[in-house]
Design a protein around this motif. Structure first.
Motif, PDB file in Angstrom:
ATOM      1  N   GLN A  52       8.205  -4.767   8.208  1.00 42.03           N
ATOM      2  CA  GLN A  52       7.352  -3.970   7.176  1.00 42.03           C
ATOM      3  C   GLN A  52       5.795  -4.289   7.560  1.00 42.03           C
ATOM      4  N   GLY A  53       5.725  -4.665   8.767  1.00 46.51           N
ATOM      5  CA  GLY A  53       4.415  -5.118   9.239  1.00 46.51           C
ATOM      6  C   GLY A  53       4.099  -6.339   9.706  1.00 46.51           C
TER       7      GLY A  53
ATOM      8  N   PHE B 183       6.909  -6.909   1.050  1.00 41.50           N
ATOM      9  CA  PHE B 183       6.379  -8.134   0.011  1.00 41.50           C
ATOM     10  C   PHE B 183       7.610  -8.472  -1.139  1.00 41.50           C
TER      11      PHE B 183
ATOM     12  N   MET C  40       0.907  -1.132   0.147  1.00 45.00           N
ATOM     13  CA  MET C  40      -0.029  -0.133  -0.099  1.00 45.00           C
ATOM     14  C   MET C  40       0.768   1.343   0.032  1.00 45.00           C
ATOM     15  N   GLU C  41       1.766   1.117   0.707  1.00 50.32           N
ATOM     16  CA  GLU C  41       2.956   2.275   0.446  1.00 50.32           C
ATOM     17  C   GLU C  41       3.809   1.995  -0.658  1.00 50.32           C
TER      18      GLU C  41
ATOM     19  N   VAL D  34       7.572   0.791   7.445  1.00 48.24           N
ATOM     20  CA  VAL D  34       7.446   0.554   5.887  1.00 48.24           C
ATOM     21  C   VAL D  34       5.983  -0.102   5.825  1.00 48.24           C
ATOM     22  N   GLY D  35       5.357   0.527   5.002  1.00 52.61           N
ATOM     23  CA  GLY D  35       4.070   0.274   4.465  1.00 52.61           C
ATOM     24  C   GLY D  35       3.709  -0.919   3.702  1.00 52.61           C
ATOM     25  N   GLY D  36       4.542  -1.967   4.282  1.00 52.26           N
ATOM     26  CA  GLY D  36       4.099  -3.197   3.237  1.00 52.26           C
ATOM     27  C   GLY D  36       5.348  -3.498   2.320  1.00 52.26           C
TER      28      GLY D  36
END
Lengths: 788, 161
Positions: A505-506, A254, A200-201, A250-252
């Motif tokens: 990151q989450g 992956f 999302m970020e 950190v907004g994701g």
């Protein structure tokens, strides 16, 4: 491994305390890169190529430079003077930072504009004039290998084709022999399509050069801040002691935030040259069109078996589309990652795979999207083949798997392509899943529905993962051993700080890593502050991806805590005037064996470490650091079962039920583990059903925004039924294996197998992802089974 | 660009003023002029809802509204959810039910949910799923977000009883 003992300490392993980090996120007080606002900060925007392949004749920035607020326009030629027009990729290739000779994919970075406001920087992109001569475009990787194909990487000296590498694993001759003796050979030609992690970020950086101190601080959306610091130092020639990477919240990630992108490099160079902070945050379109895509594997698989269903051998031929630059993120010695885990959960006699990487006029990448280096593609291939073998032989898909599983007593198990699996009990996980889904009833229902012309399917995936890299003797990135670290310091009052080389990151590291300390030292998890993401204040590590945080950083945390526990034991012995061996430790208290009234708490021992009456031979203070180099990978596994109903009129696939049984070894925080599995399954659902980045023949990207690149919303996301199985890793300090990626790796093929299972009575043996309603409807129509 | 304009609005209960270009998006005014960075940006196409705020109590995507359109109106952002009495039931629900991972979509998601529960204090699961369908989350799979909403609805009902 020392099995995790059941500790009563608050937050010990196995408990599910609420997350510490949530306190700031639910208040809007997270601190992401785009939230960084510094005095005098300038803003950067990137002019990108509209063409997929074109020669650049000239670049004219004069109109842009005259526009309000514009401070500078930076071209590739400007970077040549600083040796920064090209940069090395993690895969050992080179990538244009800003195009100089030609552009090689639509959306490639050509000019950076620096202005006083972000609006002014965006405005000035209209003032960039580039004269191009379009060139023929290669979109299809098969076409890329034709003798008359245009050469995309004309910058590489002596390059006469678009081939990047050939990588083989396994024994080709032995595999041929096994195939020659087989009764049945199942063939599958399938594309694991190009998709994008789409956190999302988006990606971004704020580079802040301090002229007075010579220090460059870069706030960066980074999954691997320490490795990025070293790479910045190596590439840009910046002294590493004067480089500080701060990867805040950190907004994701992956996998999307593992590579170094041109925008990071130019923002850093601009701050250095201009002497002011420079912010660059990409738009969603830039994120989807130019930063690390995933998959894009064209796979031809063959599975050899006897007629009664004994699986004998696997053969795989892969054409890997890496785009215009080989910017994939894999350990250096693994050009196709760990694709050779492709024999999966099955005991095969022989296997061989060959992967050819090629250049095309598409965005560069091939990153490991929530997976451990091409495990996802490998797991997809074998699980699709096994379901097709079940259809071919008429053997039930669950039974067929059970017949061929590696058995518990075979561990450690050496696979035909060379991996040594640490542990597993595949049938146990399968049986739990069958029970949870109500398998026998479902098959009966399916038979009844088929008799009535209704379309229902049941799909399996019994995957094996390979995570936790790990193993520096075979895994490095740019020469950096894939170790990770933990530094633990307990203050005199018994509360302390844990500093990590990995980066959340989450995933909830501020909670789970404190729980590891709670488990090992008996200090409540709320008394341990976890710090990560700032290279000036944390020990070195390779970062968070490939489900490696718990296997590596988690192991380091347990070991450093155990070192300090031993120090505490010495102090307790001193305080209690006994021998260290006479002490028992349980839930934060040392007790003299046989004298329960004589005891010292861990907090009392820590305080003792800072007091003057410690023996002379004992160093004061209570802190230590550990760098952990994993002896082996870990091998999480599981069985997923998907049940679908298909609407013959519309082709819509409705996921009625999805059961996921994961075995990730010891679970630190079961609540967080379940949350990780929910999220990964939903990403796998997106992959299977809707996500796709495709191109037209001119290389125009489809899927460059959230109107075209569809990710699951709450409306279509299925509900998940989770089951649990625990086979601790024998070599990890507390038996954990890592979990973040199992559901993304394991689930896509379960959806596809369910749909193929539903349609195989009509002669369907394959549909490539994504399984959009339109695509499924067309298949049904061609098979003559659509409703009018 | 053209002359700047003054926008006066009530933000989280306080009178605020910002000097912005007429073209400035509301989300940029909130983040850059008012320094309320809890409201995030996740896309360019009004798809993701990370920028959701309440305008006169209704959820809006602040990336698709001009700041000047908020003149004279009431804006509520994530920073205003907590009061002297403590966390809102929605904030509490997200923490208790593990309704967030990376936290990036969370503020927008919570604003949408806050508005939902004002309008429909006891939503069904389908109503919740539909209400948050304009807010994308890449981490959670929505399962625990739905539980968080149910938790908040339950607490709200308990408080009202």
């Amino acid at each position: 491994m020392t099995a995790a003992t059941e500790s009563t300490v608050n937050g010990a392993i196995g408990q599910s305390p609420k997350r510490v980090e949530d306190d700031r996120f639910i208040r809007g007080m997270g601190n992401y890169v785009d939230d960084v606002q510094l005095p005098g900060m300038l803003h950067m925007a990137i002019y990108r190529s509209p063409f997929a392949h074109a020669t650049i004749n000239s670049i004219d920035t004069s109109r842009a430079l005259a526009m309000p607020g514009v401070v500078a326009c930076i071209t590739g030629q400007d970077l040549v003077a600083h040796g920064l027009a090209w940069m090395p990729t993690l895969a050992g290739d080179t990538q244009a930072v800003l195009a100089t000779d030609k552009v090689r994919f639509q959306g490639q970075e050509v000019v950076c504009v620096i202005a006083k406001t972000s609006y002014q920087a965006e405005d000035a992109l209209e003032g960039i004039d580039v004269d191009y001569d379009p060139l023929p475009v290669i979109v299809d990787p098969k076409r890329a290998l034709d003798a008359d194909a245009p050469i995309i990487r004309s910058d590489l000296e002596g390059k006469t084709d678009n081939h990047i590498f050939t990588w083989e694993s396994g024994d080709a001759e032995a595999t041929d022999r096994v195939f020659a003796e087989a009764d049945i050979v199942i063939k599958l030609d399938t594309l694991y399509p190009r998709i994008h992690p789409a956190p999302m970020e988006t990606c971004g950086a704020v580079a802040d050069y301090n002229k007075a101190t010579g220090k460059m601080t870069i706030h960066l959306t980074s999954q691997a801040p320490h490795a990025h610091r070293t790479l910045f130092a190596m590439v840009a020639g910046l002294p590493e002691q004067k480089l500080r990477i701060i990867s805040p919240d950190v907004g994701g990630g992956f996998g999307n935030k593992v590579p170094i992108y041109p925008g990071y490099v130019v923002a850093t160079a601009a701050s250095l040259l201009i002497g002011k902070p420079v912010k660059w945050v990409e738009s969603r379109t830039e994120n989807l069109m130019s930063t690390g895509f995933a998959r894009d594997y064209h796979m031809e698989g063959e599975l050899a078996a006897t007629k009664d269903g004994k699986m004998l051998g696997l053969r795989a031929n892969v054409l890997a589309d890496h785009g215009a630059f080989n910017a994939q993120a894999q350990p250096s010695k693994w050009p196709a990652g760990f694709f050779n885990i492709a024999t999966g959960s099955y005991d095969l006699q022989a296997a061989h795979c060959k992967v050819d990487g090629v250049y095309t006029n598409k965005a560069p990448g091939g990153i490991a999207y929530r997976c451990s280096f091409r495990v996802t593609e490998a797991a997809y291939l074998i699980e699709r083949l096994v379901d097709n073998l079940a259809h071919e032989t008429g053997i039930d898909a669950a039974e067929l798997r059970k017949q061929n599983f590696i058995q518990p007593e075979q561990f450690p198990y050496k696979s035909p392509m060379g991996w040594e699996y640490d542990s597993g009990d595949y049938e146990k996980a399968m049986n739990i899943a069958l029970e949870l889904v109500g398998y026998e009833e479902l098959r009966k229902e399916q038979a009844e529905k088929r008799a009535k012309g209704e379309v229902m399917g049941i799909g399996f995936s019994s995957f094996t993962e390979i995570v936790g890299a790990g193993m520096s003797k075979i895994c490095d990135i740019a020469g950096l051993a894939m170790i990770d670290s933990a530094e633990l310091r307990i203050h005199p009052t018994g509360k302390g700080v844990l500093k990590l080389g990995v980066q959340s990151q989450g995933q909830g590291h501020e909670t789970t890593f404190a729980q590891i300390v709670a488990n090992e030292l008996g200090i409540p998890y709320t008394d341990i502050a976890v710090e990560h993401g700032d290279t000036d204040h944390t020990p070195y590590g390779l970062g968070t991806y490939a489900s490696r945080s718990t296997p590596t950083g988690g192991a380091a945390t347990a070991i450093v805590a155990r070192k300090l526990r031993e120090k505490a034991r010495q102090i307790a012995a001193h305080l209690l005037e006994c021998a260290p061996d006479d002490l028992e430790f349980d839930s934060g208290t040392f007790t003299v064996k046989g004298s329960p009234e004589k005891s010292k708490t861990i907090q009392e021992c820590v305080f003792g470490a800072y007091q003057s009456d410690l023996p002379d031979d004992m160093e004061k203070g209570f802190e230590d650091v550990t760098y952990y180099d994993a002896p082996e990978m870990t091998y999480p596994f599981g069985t997923y079962i998907c049940v679908v109903d298909i609407d013959k009129g519309t082709g819509q696939v409705k996921v009625r039920k999805f059961v996921a049984v994961d075995d990730c070894g010891t679970r630190i925080n079961p609540m967080i583990v379940d949350g990780q599995i929910h999220g990964g399954l939903t990403q796998g659902f997106g992959t299977a059903m809707m996500e796709l980045i495709s191109f037209d023949e001119d290389g125009n990207c489809f899927g460059g925004n959230f109107m075209d690149y569809l990710i699951p919303t709450a409306v279509e996301s299925p509900d998940w039924t989770l089951g649990e199985c625990t086979t601790p890793s024998p070599h990890h300090p507390f038996g954990a294996k890592g979990v973040g990626e199992s559901p993304t790796v394991g689930s896509p093929q379960a959806f596809v197998n369910a749909v193929v299972d539903a349609l195989h009575p009509y002669g369907i043996t394959n549909i490539d992802m994504p399984l959009s309603s339109h695509k499924v409807w067309k298949v049904l129509r061609d098979a003559g089974v659509t409703d009018e | 660009m053209s002359d700047k304009m003054i926008v006066k609005a009530t933000v989280n209960g306080e009178e605020c003023e910002a000097l912005v270009e007429p073209r400035t998006l509301l989300v940029h005014m909130i983040r850059e002029s008012l320094h309320l960075t809890g409201t995030h940006i996740g896309c360019d196409t009004t798809s993701c809802g990370a920028c959701t705020v309440l305008l006169d109590g209704k959820p809006v995507k602040s990336c698709t509204i001009l700041a000047v359109q908020a003149n004279g109106r009431e804006i509520a952002t994530v920073e205003g959810l907590e009061t002297a009495a403590g966390l809102s039931v929605v904030q509490e629900g997200f923490k208790e039910e593990h309704g967030l991972h990376c936290g990036y979509c969370t503020p927008g998601m919570m604003m949408t949910v806050t508005a939902l529960l004002e309008e429909n204090p006891d939503p069904t699961e389908d109503e919740i799923r539909k209400a948050i369908s304009g807010n994308l989350c890449r981490c959670t799979g929505y399962v625990n977000i739905i539980k968080a909403v149910q938790y908040a609805a339950g607490k709200k009902e308990g408080a009202a009883a």
